[in-house]
Design a protein around this motif. Structure first.
Motif, PDB file in Angstrom:
ATOM      1  N   TYR A 211       0.850  -1.193   0.000  1.00 14.72           N
ATOM      2  CA  TYR A 211       0.000   0.000   0.000  1.00 14.72           C
ATOM      3  C   TYR A 211       0.885   1.241   0.000  1.00 14.72           C
ATOM      4  CZ  TYR A 211      -3.896  -2.941   1.499  1.00 14.72           C
ATOM      5  OH  TYR A 211      -4.847  -3.905   1.573  1.00 14.72           O
ATOM      6  N   ILE A 212       0.376   2.317  -0.584  1.00 18.77           N
ATOM      7  CA  ILE A 212       1.046   3.610  -0.418  1.00 18.77           C
ATOM      8  C   ILE A 212       0.613   4.168   0.918  1.00 18.77           C
ATOM      9  CG2 ILE A 212       1.167   5.976  -1.238  1.00 18.77           C
ATOM     10  CD1 ILE A 212       1.016   4.992  -4.031  1.00 18.77           C
ATOM     11  N   GLN A 213       1.582   4.499   1.760  1.00 19.47           N
ATOM     12  CA  GLN A 213       1.255   5.053   3.064  1.00 19.47           C
ATOM     13  C   GLN A 213       1.034   6.551   2.991  1.00 19.47           C
ATOM     14  OE1 GLN A 213       1.009   3.124   5.946  1.00 19.47           O
ATOM     15  NE2 GLN A 213       1.138   1.406   4.543  1.00 19.47           N
ATOM     16  N   GLN A 214       1.903   7.214   2.236  1.00 25.28           N
ATOM     17  CA  GLN A 214       1.788   8.666   2.116  1.00 25.28           C
ATOM     18  C   GLN A 214       2.656   9.111   0.960  1.00 25.28           C
ATOM     19  OE1 GLN A 214       3.018  10.880   5.566  1.00 25.28           O
ATOM     20  NE2 GLN A 214       2.117  12.783   4.841  1.00 25.28           N
ATOM     21  N   GLN A 215       2.275  10.195   0.316  1.00 26.79           N
ATOM     22  CA  GLN A 215       3.146  10.781  -0.694  1.00 26.79           C
ATOM     23  C   GLN A 215       3.138  12.288  -0.550  1.00 26.79           C
ATOM     24  OE1 GLN A 215       1.547  10.867  -4.675  1.00 26.79           O
ATOM     25  NE2 GLN A 215      -0.061   9.452  -4.036  1.00 26.79           N
ATOM     26  N   GLY A 216       4.241  12.889  -0.965  1.00 23.06           N
ATOM     27  CA  GLY A 216       4.340  14.340  -0.865  1.00 23.06           C
ATOM     28  C   GLY A 216       5.788  14.760  -0.923  1.00 23.06           C
ATOM     29  N   SER A 217       6.051  16.035  -0.730  1.00 24.03           N
ATOM     30  CA  SER A 217       7.435  16.513  -0.770  1.00 24.03           C
ATOM     31  C   SER A 217       8.162  15.989   0.466  1.00 24.03           C
ATOM     32  CB  SER A 217       7.459  18.038  -0.790  1.00 24.03           C
ATOM     33  OG  SER A 217       7.069  18.521   0.481  1.00 24.03           O
ATOM     34  N   PRO A 218       9.499  15.892   0.399  1.00 25.87           N
ATOM     35  CA  PRO A 218      10.249  15.387   1.554  1.00 25.87           C
ATOM     36  C   PRO A 218       9.909  16.166   2.821  1.00 25.87           C
ATOM     37  CG  PRO A 218      11.699  15.586  -0.334  1.00 25.87           C
ATOM     38  CD  PRO A 218      10.380  16.147  -0.760  1.00 25.87           C
ATOM     39  N   GLU A 219       9.794  17.488   2.686  1.00 25.34           N
ATOM     40  CA  GLU A 219       9.535  18.313   3.854  1.00 25.34           C
ATOM     41  C   GLU A 219       8.170  18.001   4.458  1.00 25.34           C
ATOM     42  OE1 GLU A 219       9.591  22.438   2.986  1.00 25.34           O
ATOM     43  OE2 GLU A 219       9.652  23.004   5.101  1.00 25.34           O
ATOM     44  N   GLU A 220       7.194  17.889   3.574  1.00 23.58           N
ATOM     45  CA  GLU A 220       5.827  17.582   4.002  1.00 23.58           C
ATOM     46  C   GLU A 220       5.793  16.280   4.796  1.00 23.58           C
ATOM     47  OE1 GLU A 220       3.560  18.515   0.457  1.00 23.58           O
ATOM     48  OE2 GLU A 220       2.068  17.073   1.178  1.00 23.58           O
ATOM     49  N   LYS A 223       7.662  16.663   8.151  1.00 25.95           N
ATOM     50  CA  LYS A 223       7.009  17.497   9.154  1.00 25.95           C
ATOM     51  C   LYS A 223       5.625  17.005   9.526  1.00 25.95           C
ATOM     52  CE  LYS A 223       9.431  21.794   8.778  1.00 25.95           C
ATOM     53  NZ  LYS A 223       9.482  23.079   8.063  1.00 25.95           N
ATOM     54  N   ARG A 224       4.904  16.472   8.541  1.00 25.96           N
ATOM     55  CA  ARG A 224       3.543  16.052   8.832  1.00 25.96           C
ATOM     56  C   ARG A 224       3.291  14.629   8.359  1.00 25.96           C
ATOM     57  NH1 ARG A 224       3.165  21.141   7.217  1.00 25.96           N
ATOM     58  NH2 ARG A 224       2.696  20.582   5.088  1.00 25.96           N
ATOM     59  N   PRO A 225       3.943  13.650   8.988  1.00 30.53           N
ATOM     60  CA  PRO A 225       3.721  12.266   8.588  1.00 30.53           C
ATOM     61  C   PRO A 225       2.261  11.881   8.813  1.00 30.53           C
ATOM     62  CG  PRO A 225       4.966  12.374  10.642  1.00 30.53           C
ATOM     63  CD  PRO A 225       4.877  13.772  10.120  1.00 30.53           C
ATOM     64  N   ALA A 226       1.713  11.104   7.871  1.00 36.70           N
ATOM     65  CA  ALA A 226       0.291  10.767   7.950  1.00 36.70           C
ATOM     66  C   ALA A 226       0.018   9.691   8.985  1.00 36.70           C
ATOM     67  CB  ALA A 226      -0.211  10.306   6.583  1.00 36.70           C
ATOM     68  N   ASN A 227       1.014   8.879   9.276  1.00 35.10           N
ATOM     69  CA  ASN A 227       0.792   7.837  10.276  1.00 35.10           C
ATOM     70  C   ASN A 227       2.106   7.456  10.942  1.00 35.10           C
ATOM     71  OD1 ASN A 227       2.147   6.102   8.505  1.00 35.10           O
ATOM     72  ND2 ASN A 227       0.231   5.605   7.446  1.00 35.10           N
ATOM     73  N   LYS A 228       2.014   6.574  11.879  1.00 34.86           N
ATOM     74  CA  LYS A 228       3.167   6.206  12.680  1.00 34.86           C
ATOM     75  C   LYS A 228       4.252   5.545  11.827  1.00 34.86           C
ATOM     76  CE  LYS A 228       4.509   3.433  16.612  1.00 34.86           C
ATOM     77  NZ  LYS A 228       4.366   2.020  16.946  1.00 34.86           N
ATOM     78  N   PHE A 229       3.816   4.753  10.824  1.00 39.84           N
ATOM     79  CA  PHE A 229       4.807   4.078   9.999  1.00 39.84           C
ATOM     80  C   PHE A 229       5.698   5.081   9.270  1.00 39.84           C
ATOM     81  CE2 PHE A 229       6.398   2.507   6.023  1.00 39.84           C
ATOM     82  CZ  PHE A 229       7.087   1.391   6.459  1.00 39.84           C
ATOM     83  N   VAL A 230       5.070   6.057   8.615  1.00 46.50           N
ATOM     84  CA  VAL A 230       5.835   7.060   7.867  1.00 46.50           C
ATOM     85  C   VAL A 230       6.728   7.852   8.819  1.00 46.50           C
ATOM     86  CG1 VAL A 230       5.659   9.103   6.411  1.00 46.50           C
ATOM     87  CG2 VAL A 230       4.070   7.206   6.098  1.00 46.50           C
ATOM     88  N   ALA A 231       6.158   8.204   9.973  1.00 46.26           N
ATOM     89  CA  ALA A 231       6.923   8.977  10.945  1.00 46.26           C
ATOM     90  C   ALA A 231       8.172   8.220  11.374  1.00 46.26           C
ATOM     91  CB  ALA A 231       6.055   9.290  12.154  1.00 46.26           C
ATOM     92  N   GLY A 232       8.024   6.928  11.584  1.00 41.93           N
ATOM     93  CA  GLY A 232       9.154   6.135  12.052  1.00 41.93           C
ATOM     94  C   GLY A 232      10.125   5.797  10.938  1.00 41.93           C
ATOM     95  N   PHE A 233       9.628   5.796   9.696  1.00 46.47           N
ATOM     96  CA  PHE A 233      10.481   5.375   8.588  1.00 46.47           C
ATOM     97  C   PHE A 233      11.408   6.491   8.128  1.00 46.47           C
ATOM     98  CE2 PHE A 233      11.546   4.277   4.248  1.00 46.47           C
ATOM     99  CZ  PHE A 233      11.945   2.971   4.432  1.00 46.47           C
ATOM    100  N   LEU A 234      10.902   7.705   8.074  1.00 42.83           N
ATOM    101  CA  LEU A 234      11.720   8.827   7.607  1.00 42.83           C
ATOM    102  C   LEU A 234      12.375   9.513   8.793  1.00 42.83           C
ATOM    103  CD1 LEU A 234       9.407  10.388   4.901  1.00 42.83           C
ATOM    104  CD2 LEU A 234      11.328   8.848   4.568  1.00 42.83           C
ATOM    105  N   GLY A 235      13.620   9.884   8.616  1.00 43.76           N
ATOM    106  CA  GLY A 235      14.347  10.539   9.694  1.00 43.76           C
ATOM    107  C   GLY A 235      15.326   9.576  10.323  1.00 43.76           C
ATOM    108  N   SER A 236      16.514  10.091  10.624  1.00 44.67           N
ATOM    109  CA  SER A 236      17.529   9.237  11.214  1.00 44.67           C
ATOM    110  C   SER A 236      18.317  10.057  12.211  1.00 44.67           C
ATOM    111  CB  SER A 236      18.451   8.714  10.117  1.00 44.67           C
ATOM    112  OG  SER A 236      19.635   8.208  10.663  1.00 44.67           O
ATOM    113  N   PRO A 237      18.448   9.599  13.450  1.00 47.00           N
ATOM    114  CA  PRO A 237      17.831   8.389  14.012  1.00 47.00           C
ATOM    115  C   PRO A 237      16.307   8.499  14.022  1.00 47.00           C
ATOM    116  CG  PRO A 237      19.219   9.538  15.627  1.00 47.00           C
ATOM    117  CD  PRO A 237      19.254  10.328  14.398  1.00 47.00           C
ATOM    118  N   PRO A 238      15.607   7.367  14.045  1.00 50.45           N
ATOM    119  CA  PRO A 238      14.151   7.405  13.904  1.00 50.45           C
ATOM    120  C   PRO A 238      13.448   8.081  15.075  1.00 50.45           C
ATOM    121  CG  PRO A 238      14.913   5.175  14.322  1.00 50.45           C
ATOM    122  CD  PRO A 238      16.123   6.005  14.140  1.00 50.45           C
TER     123      PRO A 238
END
Ligand SMILES: Nc1ncnc2c1ncn2[C@@H]1O[C@H](COP(=O)(O)OP(=O)(O)OP(=O)(O)O)[C@@H](O)[C@H]1O
Ligand SMILES: [Mg+2]
Lengths: 361, 301
Positions: A211-220, A223-238
């Motif tokens: 499934y597509i979890q979310q799409q948008g610009s990297p900044e979007e 800054k505004r992850p649509a769900n916990k998965f996206v929030a945890g996936f992008l950014g390092s350290p998570p």
């Protein structure tokens, strides 16, 4: 030079459905990065666009024209493979010019084109080498040059940098970013490396489990992850996740966990439904600032367990009651292991997710 | 202690080496020595007269032997070319995942498993001028029968060999095809290659090393065929299908000239040796080239 649209794209292998109705639109000259954990269906999506996998249902449109019934060669695209997929029996020039030779273009034109793209990727001295006599990075460049030589409007990459060592990967990533400025093409890039995704993309598409979890610009997305998965996936350290309950007190709203109580900024609190109680608080390591005199309701008290020195920054692995929390910190900050320190949370750094649906609130 | 240790492996290998040496070298030496004799089967090897290179020189100018050599060459070269074309062609056709394909592949390699004498007998019956399968079929559709093992004996023998040995090339080509880099073929599809262009520009060139070794192996084998032809035609009619192996056996048994037969065997041996050396040279050349390329990469760091 093309607008691509995926409509309810489904892929089934036998009775197993691995892609569940992918909907995606990619504008002209856009650099789209498909990113996600292993097995989420990135390559499958890309290969369906390329025509290397059949479409089980749904349709792919290029400039409004359905193409899923076409052969790969009739789709007008170029692709760079993870293992480069060079023709081992042809030298570099032969590899680069293969598509042009098949099109029976005039010889001088082919030679000029080979010379041109070889210069772009810095292979001029290697034109008469076989792939076996090239290093990994050079092979990568040949693959890139071969795709560039085709002059097609759509450029597909399947993890093109993942077989390179860390240093070379960084270098090639930078070169790709430069190339991206000059080459006006629609690029779709698959990777599971979120740094590649963040640095290269105009648009990131995060996929998970078909499934597509979310799409948008990297900044979007950052800054505004649509769900916990996206929030945890992008950014390092998570991102750190802490379970908490919403507590309303007069006209202020708090999230209360086992060993912390943070105030939710007013504008955010205003958007929360009155019925929600069980939440997950997400805080990025970079949104925590060392600050001994911060007030209770904007700070976490963390016990430092491990400090990972990585140059200018250090990553602290801390305990917040029973939970683990990572913090990013300037290395010169004097800290000792075992100490309990106070960290202020930047108000816009508080992300809230519903505990049952894991959607952002 | 130390020397004993170093010698130990050789000691263990010695018995095998001795037996190998005896079994291989003794008969070979016997044959080479025999080829310099004027030797009748009723004599023991010690009683025969030493004639030097007379056997070799006689053979060199013997029209019958030359014809036999010509037949062998024609036979070997035609079967290998035909088998390569058909075997590789079939492999290209059947290299796909359709249901029932594995059964089909198994069926295709059956001929190879049948004993040569049986193959010879089978084809002899099928080629029979009046009751054979082929002529009965031709007549049933109103055509003239063909004089298979008469006027067209060499062709008929070649067909039988193709039937038996194409599967060998087929399975080796199929294995080569299936180990080709998938992604290079996918890249070729994206680069615009049609199925036919993929075969010509990618598949065949990449299979070439395997094909060359396979062809040499088949060539070596084709020079030594005996049973099938012996059963089908006994070399006839005339000398039209008398390959060297058959001539050797007839020289030894019918003409009772063991020395000449041995000299003939040595000619054949030299020919086969050349082919084998060519094969080794080819594989060595391949290895050396791979090593050189790898070194080139390393030197650049
Ligand atoms: N030929 C196949 N038959 C059955 N299942 C397949 C086949 N190819 C892929 N899959 C399944 O489809 C899913 C998606 O695979 P895909 O290759 O697209 O993953 P990916 O996102 O590219 O992962 P990675 O990052 O590891 O390359 C996986 O769960 C995989 O097991
Ligand atoms: Mg993949």
């Amino acid at each position: 030079m093309a607008e691509i649209r995926l409509e309810k794209l489904v892929k089934r292998y036998g009775s197993v459905e691995v892609l569940h109705g992918i909907e995606l639109e990619m504008a002209d000259n856009e650099f789209t990065v498909l990113v996600g954990p292993s097995g989420c269906g990135k390559s499958t999506t890309l290969r369906m666009i390329a025509g290397l996998e059949s479409v089980s249902s749904g349709e792919i449109y290029v400039d409004g024209r359905p193409i899923s019934h076409l052969d790969p060669k009739d789709r007008g695209l170029a692709m760079v493979f993870q293992d480069y997929a060079l023709y081992p029996h042809m030298d570099v020039a032969g590899n680069i010019s293969f598509a042009l030779r098949l099109q029976k273009r005039p010889k001088p034109e082919i030679q000029a084109k080979v010379k041109e793209v070889a210069e772009v990727v810095g292979l001029t001295d290697f034109l008469h080498r076989k792939p076996a006599a090239l290093s990994g990075g050079q092979r990568q460049r040949v693959a890139m040059a071969r795709a560039l030589a085709k002059d097609s409007g759509i450029f597909l990459f399947d993890e093109p940098l993942s077989n390179l060592d860390a240093k070379l990967r960084g270098q090639m990533r930078a070169e790709l970013a430069v190339m991206r400025q000059t080459v006006q093409k629609n690029m779709i890039y698959v990777t599971h490396d979120q740094i590649e995704a963040m640095t290269l993309a105009d648009r990131i598409v995060v996929m998970h489990g078909g499934y597509i979890q979310q799409q948008g610009s990297p900044e979007e997305l950052f800054k505004r992850p649509a769900n916990k998965f996206v929030a945890g996936f992008l950014g390092s350290p998570p991102m750190n996740f802490l379970e908490a309950e919403l507590v309303r007190d007069a006209d202020r709203t708090f999230v209360q966990g086992a060993s912390f109580k943070l105030e939710v900024p007013e504008d955010k609190a205003a958007t929360l439904a009155a019925t929600t109680r069980q939440v997950i608080v997400g805080i990025r390591p970079s949104d925590l600032n060392f600050s001994a005199d911060a007030e209770d309701q904007v700070a976490l008290d963390l016990k430092v367990r491990v400090s990972e020195y990585i140059g200018a920054q250090s990553v602290l692995l801390c305990a917040c009651g029973q939970d683990d929390v990572t913090v990013e910190l300037k290395s010169e900050t004097p800290i000792a292991l075992g100490e309990t320190l106070r960290f202020a949370v930047r108000p816009e750094g508080i992300h809230l997710f519903d505990r049952s649906t894991e959607r952002a609130l | 202690m130390n020397t004993a240790n170093r010698l130990a492996p050789y000691m263990f290998m010695a018995p095998a080496a001795v037996i190998m040496g005896l079994c291989l070298l003794y008969p070979l030496g016997y044959m080479i020595y025999g080829s310099f004799l004027d030797w009748n089967p009723s004599q023991s090897i010690g009683e025969a007269d030493f004639v030097g290179f007379k056997n070799y020189i006689n053979l060199f100018f013997d029209p019958a032997f030359r014809e036999s050599l010509g037949v062998t060459l024609t036979f070997a070269v035609s079967v290998v070319i035909a088998e390569l074309v058909i075997g590789v062609g079939l492999a290209l056709l059947l290299d796909r995942n359709i249901r029932g394909m594995s059964l089909l592949r198994t069926l295709f390699i059956l001929p190879m498993m049948i004993a040569p004498v049986v193959v010879g007998l089978m084809w002899r019956y099928m080629y029979h001028p009046t009751v054979g399968t082929f002529n009965r079929f031709l007549k049933s559709i109103g055509l003239e029968g063909v004089d298979w093992l008469g006027q067209n004996a060499l062709l008929s023998v070649i067909i039988a060999d193709i039937w038996q040995w194409t599967p060998f090339i087929f399975i080796l080509s199929l294995a080569a095809l299936q180990s080709l880099p998938r992604s290079a073929l996918e890249a070729a599809r994206i680069d615009g290659a049609t199925n036919w262009q993929q075969i010509v520009y990618i598949k065949i060139p990449l299979m070439m090393p395997v094909l060359i070794v396979t062809a040499l192996l088949r060539l070596i084998d084709a020079f030594k065929v005996l049973e099938v032809i012996l059963v089908m035609t006994e070399g006839g009619p005339g000398l039209s299908t008398e390959i060297v192996a058959l001539r050797i056996s007839r020289t030894a048994t019918e003409f009772r000239e063991l020395g000449t037969a041995a000299a003939m065997s040595n000619y054949l041996l030299i020919l086969l040796l050349l082919l084998t050396v060519a094969m080794f040279a080819f594989t060595r050349f391949q290895d050396a080239r791979a090593a050189r390329l790898a070194r080139q990469v390393q030197e650049e760091g």
